[in-house]
Design an enzyme around this catalytic site. Sequence first.
Site, PDB file in Angstrom:
ATOM      1  N   ASP A  30      40.879  67.556  58.730  1.00 26.95           N
ATOM      2  CA  ASP A  30      40.047  68.744  58.937  1.00 26.95           C
ATOM      3  C   ASP A  30      38.580  68.528  58.571  1.00 26.95           C
ATOM      4  O   ASP A  30      37.918  69.401  58.001  1.00 26.95           O
ATOM      5  CB  ASP A  30      40.605  69.944  58.138  1.00 26.95           C
ATOM      6  CG  ASP A  30      42.037  70.251  58.516  1.00 26.95           C
ATOM      7  OD1 ASP A  30      42.379  70.053  59.693  1.00 26.95           O
ATOM      8  OD2 ASP A  30      42.806  70.679  57.639  1.00 26.95           O
ATOM      9  N   HIS A  58      42.506  70.353  66.079  1.00 25.25           N
ATOM     10  CA  HIS A  58      41.137  69.856  66.250  1.00 25.25           C
ATOM     11  C   HIS A  58      40.317  70.905  66.985  1.00 25.25           C
ATOM     12  O   HIS A  58      40.676  71.347  68.072  1.00 25.25           O
ATOM     13  CB  HIS A  58      41.146  68.530  67.032  1.00 25.25           C
ATOM     14  CG  HIS A  58      41.852  67.431  66.292  1.00 25.25           C
ATOM     15  ND1 HIS A  58      42.061  66.186  66.812  1.00 25.25           N
ATOM     16  CD2 HIS A  58      42.382  67.397  65.047  1.00 25.25           C
ATOM     17  CE1 HIS A  58      42.697  65.442  65.921  1.00 25.25           C
ATOM     18  NE2 HIS A  58      42.910  66.166  64.845  1.00 25.25           N
TER      19      HIS A  58
HETATM   20  P1  GDP Z   1      39.532  68.170  62.536  1.00 26.98           P
HETATM   21  O1  GDP Z   1      40.977  68.425  62.282  1.00 26.98           O
HETATM   22  O2  GDP Z   1      39.014  67.003  61.764  1.00 26.98           O
HETATM   23  O3  GDP Z   1      39.182  68.103  63.986  1.00 26.98           O
HETATM   24  O4  GDP Z   1      38.771  69.434  61.953  1.00 26.98           O
HETATM   25  P2  GDP Z   1      39.176  70.974  62.171  1.00 26.98           P
HETATM   26  O5  GDP Z   1      38.833  71.352  63.548  1.00 26.98           O
HETATM   27  O6  GDP Z   1      40.562  71.224  61.692  1.00 26.98           O
HETATM   28  O7  GDP Z   1      38.248  71.667  61.101  1.00 26.98           O
HETATM   29  C1  GDP Z   1      36.871  71.465  61.091  1.00 26.98           C
HETATM   30  C2  GDP Z   1      36.199  72.824  61.259  1.00 26.98           C
HETATM   31  O8  GDP Z   1      34.840  72.705  60.917  1.00 26.98           O
HETATM   32  C3  GDP Z   1      36.198  73.326  62.676  1.00 26.98           C
HETATM   33  O9  GDP Z   1      36.271  74.725  62.647  1.00 26.98           O
HETATM   34  C4  GDP Z   1      34.859  72.884  63.234  1.00 26.98           C
HETATM   35  O10 GDP Z   1      34.404  73.713  64.283  1.00 26.98           O
HETATM   36  C5  GDP Z   1      34.009  73.045  62.022  1.00 26.98           C
HETATM   37  N1  GDP Z   1      32.867  72.151  61.897  1.00 26.98           N
HETATM   38  C6  GDP Z   1      32.742  70.847  62.265  1.00 26.98           C
HETATM   39  N2  GDP Z   1      31.566  70.363  61.855  1.00 26.98           N
HETATM   40  C7  GDP Z   1      30.923  71.371  61.217  1.00 26.98           C
HETATM   41  C8  GDP Z   1      29.671  71.490  60.542  1.00 26.98           C
HETATM   42  O11 GDP Z   1      28.895  70.547  60.428  1.00 26.98           O
HETATM   43  N3  GDP Z   1      29.377  72.711  59.993  1.00 26.98           N
HETATM   44  C9  GDP Z   1      30.212  73.775  60.070  1.00 26.98           C
HETATM   45  N4  GDP Z   1      29.843  74.921  59.504  1.00 26.98           N
HETATM   46  N5  GDP Z   1      31.406  73.695  60.695  1.00 26.98           N
HETATM   47  C10 GDP Z   1      31.750  72.506  61.239  1.00 26.98           C
HETATM   48  P1  IMO Z   2      44.055  67.270  61.453  1.00 29.17           P
HETATM   49  O1  IMO Z   2      44.226  66.217  62.518  1.00 29.17           O
HETATM   50  C1  IMO Z   2      45.175  68.662  57.454  1.00 29.17           C
HETATM   51  C2  IMO Z   2      49.228  67.735  56.124  1.00 29.17           C
HETATM   52  C3  IMO Z   2      50.151  68.926  55.925  1.00 29.17           C
HETATM   53  C4  IMO Z   2      51.018  68.405  54.786  1.00 29.17           C
HETATM   54  C5  IMO Z   2      51.177  66.931  55.143  1.00 29.17           C
HETATM   55  C6  IMO Z   2      52.472  66.601  55.867  1.00 29.17           C
HETATM   56  O2  IMO Z   2      43.770  68.621  61.975  1.00 29.17           O
HETATM   57  O3  IMO Z   2      43.080  66.814  60.418  1.00 29.17           O
HETATM   58  P2  IMO Z   2      53.296  67.040  58.375  1.00 29.17           P
HETATM   59  O4  IMO Z   2      53.497  68.322  59.123  1.00 29.17           O
HETATM   60  O5  IMO Z   2      52.327  66.112  58.996  1.00 29.17           O
HETATM   61  O6  IMO Z   2      54.581  66.357  58.024  1.00 29.17           O
HETATM   62  O7  IMO Z   2      52.666  67.511  56.959  1.00 29.17           O
HETATM   63  O8  IMO Z   2      50.069  66.602  55.968  1.00 29.17           O
HETATM   64  N1  IMO Z   2      48.608  67.653  57.462  1.00 29.17           N
HETATM   65  C7  IMO Z   2      47.334  67.966  57.700  1.00 29.17           C
HETATM   66  N2  IMO Z   2      46.382  68.474  56.889  1.00 29.17           N
HETATM   67  N3  IMO Z   2      44.869  68.354  58.731  1.00 29.17           N
HETATM   68  C8  IMO Z   2      45.802  67.817  59.549  1.00 29.17           C
HETATM   69  O9  IMO Z   2      45.521  67.380  60.797  1.00 29.17           O
HETATM   70  C9  IMO Z   2      47.116  67.640  59.057  1.00 29.17           C
HETATM   71  N4  IMO Z   2      48.269  67.176  59.599  1.00 29.17           N
HETATM   72  C10 IMO Z   2      49.162  67.178  58.599  1.00 29.17           C
HETATM   73  O10 IMO Z   2      49.415  70.072  55.560  1.00 29.17           O
HETATM   74  O11 IMO Z   2      50.324  68.464  53.569  1.00 29.17           O
HETATM   75 MG    MG Z   3      42.269  69.982  61.745  1.00 32.53          MG
END
Ligand code: GDP
Ligand code: IMO
Ligand code: MG
Length: 509
Positions: A30, A58
């Site tokens: 995340d 994502h």
């Molecule tokens: P990922 O799993 O690594 O793709 O990340 P996620 O999408 O789960 O979570 C990242 C969150 O941060 C998303 O809501 C993005 O839109 C947001 N995001 C990414 N870069 C930035 C940033 O530089 N600033 C802010 N405020 N939000 C960001």
């Molecule tokens: P992205 O790609 C954050 C975490 C779960 C749990 C552990 C095992 O969006 O960064 P699972 O369901 O994979 O067996 O869970 O891994 N987890 C994540 N945490 N971002 C993710 O994906 C995750 N995918 C799995 O919360 O702790």
């Molecule tokens: Mg994510």
Amino acid sequence: MILLQLSYQIPARLLDGVSTLAIVCTQWGDTGKGKFVDFFAEWADIIARGTGGANAGHTIVIGGKTYVFHLIPSGILYDSAGKINVIGNGVAFDPRILIEELAILAQEGLSFNNLLIAHNARLVLPQHILMDRLRENSLDGSRIGTTGRGIGPAYVDHYARVGLTVNDMLNVDSLRRKLERNLAEKRKLLTHYDPLLIQQIMDHPHLGAGAFFHPSKFFDDDAIVEQYLMYGETLRLLIKDTDQILHDAVGKKRILLEGAQGTLLSIDYGTYPFVTASDCSVQGLARGVGIRERHVDRAFGIVKAFYMTRVGEGPFPTEIGGEQSAKWCNDPLTTKDREAELYPDASVNSSDPFEQGIGIRRAGYEYGRTTRRPRRTGWLDLPLLRYSLRYSGRDAILTKLDVLDNCEMIQICTSYRYDGPPYSIGEQQLVPGTMLRIAIPHVEVMRYCVPQYRSFRGWCRNTSDAKAFRELPIQLRELILFVAREADLNIVLLSVGPDREQTIAMETN
Ligand code: GDP
Ligand code: IMO
Ligand code: MG
């Protein structure tokens, strides 16, 4: 068809001589992989995922519109120029979720003809989701806090050599034969569980709302076969030998590898056992699309700064609010709305650490995209980052810098003091007072690590419109350079907002 216009520039020097680029996360997921895969997708011919499954969430924001993908590679929004998006062999593939995501794209008028699915990707079946959820329900302290998407059990079956692949959805005989063998094993295991709990879980919409349940045999084999053959029919044209496609493309086409999860969640390198079930490092990612790691010319490791997050159970030394925060975030009754109702005044400057953690979560919108759970928040942990960089290299992208815009004091953990009982790591003996500059991700060690912080004054100014490093407040610039020096990072890009345009190139890289 919506054509997405380019409104930003990728600095050419970042991709000089690069044919294969990987985007990975150096933390617990995340960090903004979706944003940066979308950012570099403009450059790429092929965008491929090789690890994880629908546990990922994502997010991509384009011109204020938000898209969240669990399985579809984040390059899908560029569909006009012959690009290919690949779901590679290493992915735990749940066809139901992909079909749902394709329907959303179709509603938006976006095409998905450029999506390919590896015929040898691991198949997620209802029994995997059931086993995942049963284990998470146990009261013996073994909860991981998984996403409940069946990821762990699907990989377990793969390694136990009883797994099914995507291609099995296209062949009724092998589907039935392999499924029956797989279910026979599961049935033996299920006799140890409460039948009512099994039925309750099987009634969940992710398990066909009871459609796969059989009152005496737990699973209705025919119903599963029928449903998965239908999925196969729907997806038939997308299923290919993608390993060959990637193999042929290496060095000739521009390949962008999209990491899922993060190095600290890797089954091989993460904070085991509180990890996911695939290797989400650069190595695992390359293998998961069928190429060798040495074919990855450059990897950008994403670092959320200057705080980090974790979802689920597991050690988190810098967690703001400590145990109280972990308990609150892992309580199934905690929701974003309940948090807002109970702690309306929590802010990034709250004097109570628990409330400050909530304030940062709120400012960064740190609520899971897959499970909607509140993400635990903590300060940036350099010992963990130094550890993680072993597996992703020095090139880094710092994200979410704008989230702490209003924070008056920022803490950075520069080392740990070990405060637990004597513990051996090979010939090294940890004793109370041992200082650690690089984390040792053993749970037995992590739980006794006391972060040593350095405090920094915040900048208390909006940064989300900044277009260049020199436009950023001096306090923020100094903090970025401090982290680069302390963790030996080569920072290439900075992110000050979710949109593609809210990206700043570091001038010297
Ligand atoms: P990922 O799993 O690594 O793709 O990340 P996620 O999408 O789960 O979570 C990242 C969150 O941060 C998303 O809501 C993005 O839109 C947001 N995001 C990414 N870069 C930035 C940033 O530089 N600033 C802010 N405020 N939000 C960001
Ligand atoms: P992205 O790609 C954050 C975490 C779960 C749990 C552990 C095992 O969006 O960064 P699972 O369901 O994979 O067996 O869970 O891994 N987890 C994540 N945490 N971002 C993710 O994906 C995750 N995918 C799995 O919360 O702790
Ligand atoms: Mg994510």
